[in-house]
Design a protein around this motif. Structure first.
Motif, PDB file in Angstrom:
ATOM      1  N   SER A 284      33.448  40.412  34.529  1.00 46.76           N
ATOM      2  CA  SER A 284      34.112  40.364  33.217  1.00 46.76           C
ATOM      3  C   SER A 284      33.261  40.992  32.120  1.00 46.76           C
ATOM      4  O   SER A 284      33.662  40.990  30.955  1.00 46.76           O
ATOM      5  N   ALA A 285      32.080  41.540  32.444  1.00 49.80           N
ATOM      6  CA  ALA A 285      31.202  42.158  31.449  1.00 49.80           C
ATOM      7  C   ALA A 285      31.728  43.542  31.080  1.00 49.80           C
ATOM      8  O   ALA A 285      32.125  44.317  31.948  1.00 49.80           O
ATOM      9  N   ARG A 286      31.703  43.855  29.797  1.00 50.57           N
ATOM     10  CA  ARG A 286      32.227  45.127  29.315  1.00 50.57           C
ATOM     11  C   ARG A 286      31.285  45.760  28.296  1.00 50.57           C
ATOM     12  O   ARG A 286      30.670  45.065  27.485  1.00 50.57           O
ATOM     13  N   SER A 287      31.235  47.099  28.278  1.00 47.71           N
ATOM     14  CA  SER A 287      30.336  47.824  27.379  1.00 47.71           C
ATOM     15  C   SER A 287      30.798  47.803  25.926  1.00 47.71           C
ATOM     16  O   SER A 287      29.982  47.875  25.014  1.00 47.71           O
ATOM     17  N   LEU A 288      32.088  47.729  25.709  1.00 49.08           N
ATOM     18  CA  LEU A 288      32.626  47.906  24.367  1.00 49.08           C
ATOM     19  C   LEU A 288      32.577  46.649  23.514  1.00 49.08           C
ATOM     20  O   LEU A 288      32.972  46.679  22.353  1.00 49.08           O
ATOM     21  N   THR A 289      32.109  45.553  24.051  1.00 50.16           N
ATOM     22  CA  THR A 289      32.002  44.318  23.279  1.00 50.16           C
ATOM     23  C   THR A 289      30.568  43.832  23.299  1.00 50.16           C
ATOM     24  O   THR A 289      29.803  44.145  24.205  1.00 50.16           O
ATOM     25  N   TRP A 290      30.207  43.028  22.287  1.00 53.24           N
ATOM     26  CA  TRP A 290      28.845  42.515  22.216  1.00 53.24           C
ATOM     27  C   TRP A 290      28.646  41.372  23.193  1.00 53.24           C
ATOM     28  O   TRP A 290      27.735  41.380  24.007  1.00 53.24           O
ATOM     29  N   LYS A 291      29.529  40.377  23.149  1.00 49.09           N
ATOM     30  CA  LYS A 291      29.360  39.249  24.061  1.00 49.09           C
ATOM     31  C   LYS A 291      30.647  38.827  24.744  1.00 49.09           C
ATOM     32  O   LYS A 291      30.604  38.091  25.723  1.00 49.09           O
ATOM     33  N   SER A 292      31.791  39.268  24.248  1.00 48.63           N
ATOM     34  CA  SER A 292      33.041  38.893  24.896  1.00 48.63           C
ATOM     35  C   SER A 292      33.233  39.693  26.180  1.00 48.63           C
ATOM     36  O   SER A 292      32.540  40.676  26.419  1.00 48.63           O
ATOM     37  N   GLY A 293      34.192  39.291  26.993  1.00 50.12           N
ATOM     38  CA  GLY A 293      34.456  39.995  28.240  1.00 50.12           C
ATOM     39  C   GLY A 293      35.925  39.917  28.591  1.00 50.12           C
ATOM     40  O   GLY A 293      36.690  39.159  27.977  1.00 50.12           O
ATOM     41  N   ARG A 294      36.335  40.698  29.583  1.00 50.88           N
ATOM     42  CA  ARG A 294      37.739  40.655  29.981  1.00 50.88           C
ATOM     43  C   ARG A 294      37.867  41.131  31.420  1.00 50.88           C
ATOM     44  O   ARG A 294      36.948  41.717  31.993  1.00 50.88           O
ATOM     45  N   LEU A 295      39.044  40.906  31.963  1.00 53.70           N
ATOM     46  CA  LEU A 295      39.399  41.403  33.284  1.00 53.70           C
ATOM     47  C   LEU A 295      40.346  42.573  33.119  1.00 53.70           C
ATOM     48  O   LEU A 295      41.157  42.615  32.185  1.00 53.70           O
ATOM     49  N   SER A 296      40.262  43.526  34.034  1.00 55.73           N
ATOM     50  CA  SER A 296      41.174  44.666  33.986  1.00 55.73           C
ATOM     51  C   SER A 296      42.441  44.344  34.760  1.00 55.73           C
ATOM     52  O   SER A 296      42.468  43.443  35.620  1.00 55.73           O
ATOM     53  N   LEU A 297      43.492  45.096  34.476  1.00 62.94           N
ATOM     54  CA  LEU A 297      44.745  44.924  35.224  1.00 62.94           C
ATOM     55  C   LEU A 297      44.530  45.248  36.699  1.00 62.94           C
ATOM     56  O   LEU A 297      45.135  44.612  37.575  1.00 62.94           O
ATOM     57  N   GLU A 298      43.659  46.218  36.979  1.00 66.90           N
ATOM     58  CA  GLU A 298      43.376  46.586  38.370  1.00 66.90           C
ATOM     59  C   GLU A 298      42.682  45.432  39.101  1.00 66.90           C
ATOM     60  O   GLU A 298      42.995  45.151  40.262  1.00 66.90           O
ATOM     61  N   GLN A 299      41.758  44.765  38.424  1.00 61.24           N
ATOM     62  CA  GLN A 299      41.094  43.614  39.044  1.00 61.24           C
ATOM     63  C   GLN A 299      42.093  42.502  39.357  1.00 61.24           C
ATOM     64  O   GLN A 299      42.048  41.888  40.426  1.00 61.24           O
ATOM     65  N   ILE A 300      42.990  42.261  38.420  1.00 59.13           N
ATOM     66  CA  ILE A 300      43.967  41.185  38.603  1.00 59.13           C
ATOM     67  C   ILE A 300      44.899  41.494  39.768  1.00 59.13           C
ATOM     68  O   ILE A 300      45.199  40.630  40.602  1.00 59.13           O
ATOM     69  N   GLU A 301      45.331  42.740  39.869  1.00 60.20           N
ATOM     70  CA  GLU A 301      46.235  43.112  40.961  1.00 60.20           C
ATOM     71  C   GLU A 301      45.525  43.089  42.310  1.00 60.20           C
ATOM     72  O   GLU A 301      46.096  42.676  43.320  1.00 60.20           O
ATOM     73  N   ALA A 302      44.257  43.513  42.342  1.00 60.21           N
ATOM     74  CA  ALA A 302      43.497  43.462  43.596  1.00 60.21           C
ATOM     75  C   ALA A 302      43.299  42.016  44.040  1.00 60.21           C
ATOM     76  O   ALA A 302      43.383  41.703  45.229  1.00 60.21           O
ATOM     77  N   LEU A 303      43.070  41.137  43.081  1.00 56.25           N
ATOM     78  CA  LEU A 303      42.915  39.724  43.411  1.00 56.25           C
ATOM     79  C   LEU A 303      44.220  39.149  43.945  1.00 56.25           C
ATOM     80  O   LEU A 303      44.210  38.348  44.889  1.00 56.25           O
ATOM     81  N   ARG A 304      45.344  39.561  43.367  1.00 60.58           N
ATOM     82  CA  ARG A 304      46.638  39.082  43.847  1.00 60.58           C
ATOM     83  C   ARG A 304      46.806  39.378  45.345  1.00 60.58           C
ATOM     84  O   ARG A 304      47.206  38.518  46.132  1.00 60.58           O
ATOM     85  N   ALA A 305      46.472  40.597  45.729  1.00 59.83           N
ATOM     86  CA  ALA A 305      46.620  40.992  47.136  1.00 59.83           C
ATOM     87  C   ALA A 305      45.697  40.171  48.038  1.00 59.83           C
ATOM     88  O   ALA A 305      46.095  39.745  49.128  1.00 59.83           O
ATOM     89  N   ARG A 306      44.476  39.942  47.598  1.00 58.80           N
ATOM     90  CA  ARG A 306      43.526  39.189  48.416  1.00 58.80           C
ATOM     91  C   ARG A 306      43.954  37.731  48.557  1.00 58.80           C
ATOM     92  O   ARG A 306      43.797  37.122  49.617  1.00 58.80           O
ATOM     93  N   LEU A 307      44.485  37.162  47.500  1.00 57.99           N
ATOM     94  CA  LEU A 307      44.927  35.768  47.565  1.00 57.99           C
ATOM     95  C   LEU A 307      46.116  35.610  48.507  1.00 57.99           C
ATOM     96  O   LEU A 307      46.234  34.599  49.211  1.00 57.99           O
ATOM     97  N   LEU A 308      46.989  36.595  48.524  1.00 59.00           N
ATOM     98  CA  LEU A 308      48.137  36.538  49.427  1.00 59.00           C
ATOM     99  C   LEU A 308      47.707  36.649  50.884  1.00 59.00           C
ATOM    100  O   LEU A 308      48.368  36.111  51.779  1.00 59.00           O
ATOM    101  N   ALA A 309      46.579  37.330  51.115  1.00 59.45           N
ATOM    102  CA  ALA A 309      46.143  37.586  52.497  1.00 59.45           C
ATOM    103  C   ALA A 309      45.342  36.435  53.092  1.00 59.45           C
ATOM    104  O   ALA A 309      45.304  36.271  54.308  1.00 59.45           O
ATOM    105  N   THR A 310      44.698  35.633  52.241  1.00 59.00           N
ATOM    106  CA  THR A 310      43.812  34.601  52.786  1.00 59.00           C
ATOM    107  C   THR A 310      44.579  33.336  53.160  1.00 59.00           C
ATOM    108  O   THR A 310      45.597  33.004  52.554  1.00 59.00           O
TER     109      THR A 310
END
Length: 270
Positions: free
Chosen positions: A113-139
């Protein structure tokens, strides 16, 4: 039964060597099923700090799952911050920014969740969220856990500052975590250890347990929050979170919170 040692915010460069040695000895004498490190391994993302962190992790039990934090992105080196933000982390700690651990019973997904454009805040990308969706469905694991540096829920007595520090796109991610029946979220960042469930902050979703770890052995501790870490026990339909904090010469149990699996997620056991 599985046990997880959850440490966070090591901040090498501001570490307290006595505490670091005590934690190493404690984990070596009672190894967990998995060691989770939820970010901020360094104070200023300097090479020597990453090298110290790598050497220390090599002394701790395996297996390990590690994610970076905002302090692992250079702050004052502007060129490196924007062009090569996690190069040192990837070279000296691990090349995996979104690591996965799975052993049949336990599925753990780390998300950077670390990002260059913020000082201390962070976020998840849409690509990360979609990749996680696929992994959760598979396990088919009995317990599903997601690790980030930035938290999904604020402290029990939340503040506007704490809410700013929540992970970006949390609501979108929670919809995926809910559908994938995730049980537990682990994070750090605030140097404040606490746990709760997600439902009060994301109504309509299952109740997912969220556990925060304070800073394990940095001098950058909050006055009301001693250095500490979480030791988590997963057993059938039970999650037990023991907060172990530094008390003069050793880590000792401060409090233990129990959660029970029910139809709509996880509820605290009073």
């Amino acid at each position: 039964m599985k046990t997880i040692a959850h440490i966070s915010d090591l901040h090498f460069g501001t570490e307290l060597p006595v505490l670091a040695a005590a934690l190493r000895d404690e984990l070596q004498s009672n190894p967990p099923s998995l060691l989770v490190v939820s970010g901020d391994l360094t104070q200023r993302a300097r090479r020597r700090q990453f090298s110290a962190a790598r050497q220390y992790l090599d002394e701790l039990p395996q297996p390990q799952l590690v994610v970076p934090g905002n302090h692992d992105v250079p702050l004052y080196d502007v060129v490196r911050r924007f062009l090569f933000p996690l190069t040192r982390y990837r070279k000296l700690v691990t090349d995996e920014l979104d690591p996965i651990f799975e052993d049949g019973d336990l599925f753990v997904a780390g998300l950077n969740s670390a990002r260059s454009l913020t000082w201390k805040s962070g976020r998840l990308s849409l690509e990360q969220i979609e990749a996680l969706r696929a992994r959760l469905l598979a396990t088919r694991a009995a317990f599903k856990i997601v690790v980030t540096h930035h938290p999904f829920i604020p402290p029990p007595k939340g503040s506007s500052e704490a809410r700013i520090d929540l992970v970006g796109r949390a609501a979108q991610a929670l919809a995926v975590l809910d559908a994938g029946k995730v049980d537990l979220l682990l994070a750090g960042h605030l140097h404040h250890g606490y746990s709760g469930d997600t439902r009060p902050y994301y109504p309509g979703n299952r109740a997912i347990v969220s556990a925060q770890a304070g800073t394990v052995f940095s001098r950058r501790v909050r006055p009301s929050d001693p250095n500490g870490y979480n030791r988590i026990t997963l057993n059938g339909n039970s999650i037990r979170i023991e907060v172990r904090t530094w008390q003069e010469r050793r880590f000792e149990s401060l409090r233990t919170t129990h959660y029970q699996r029910v139809e709509d997620g996880w509820h605290i056991v009073e």
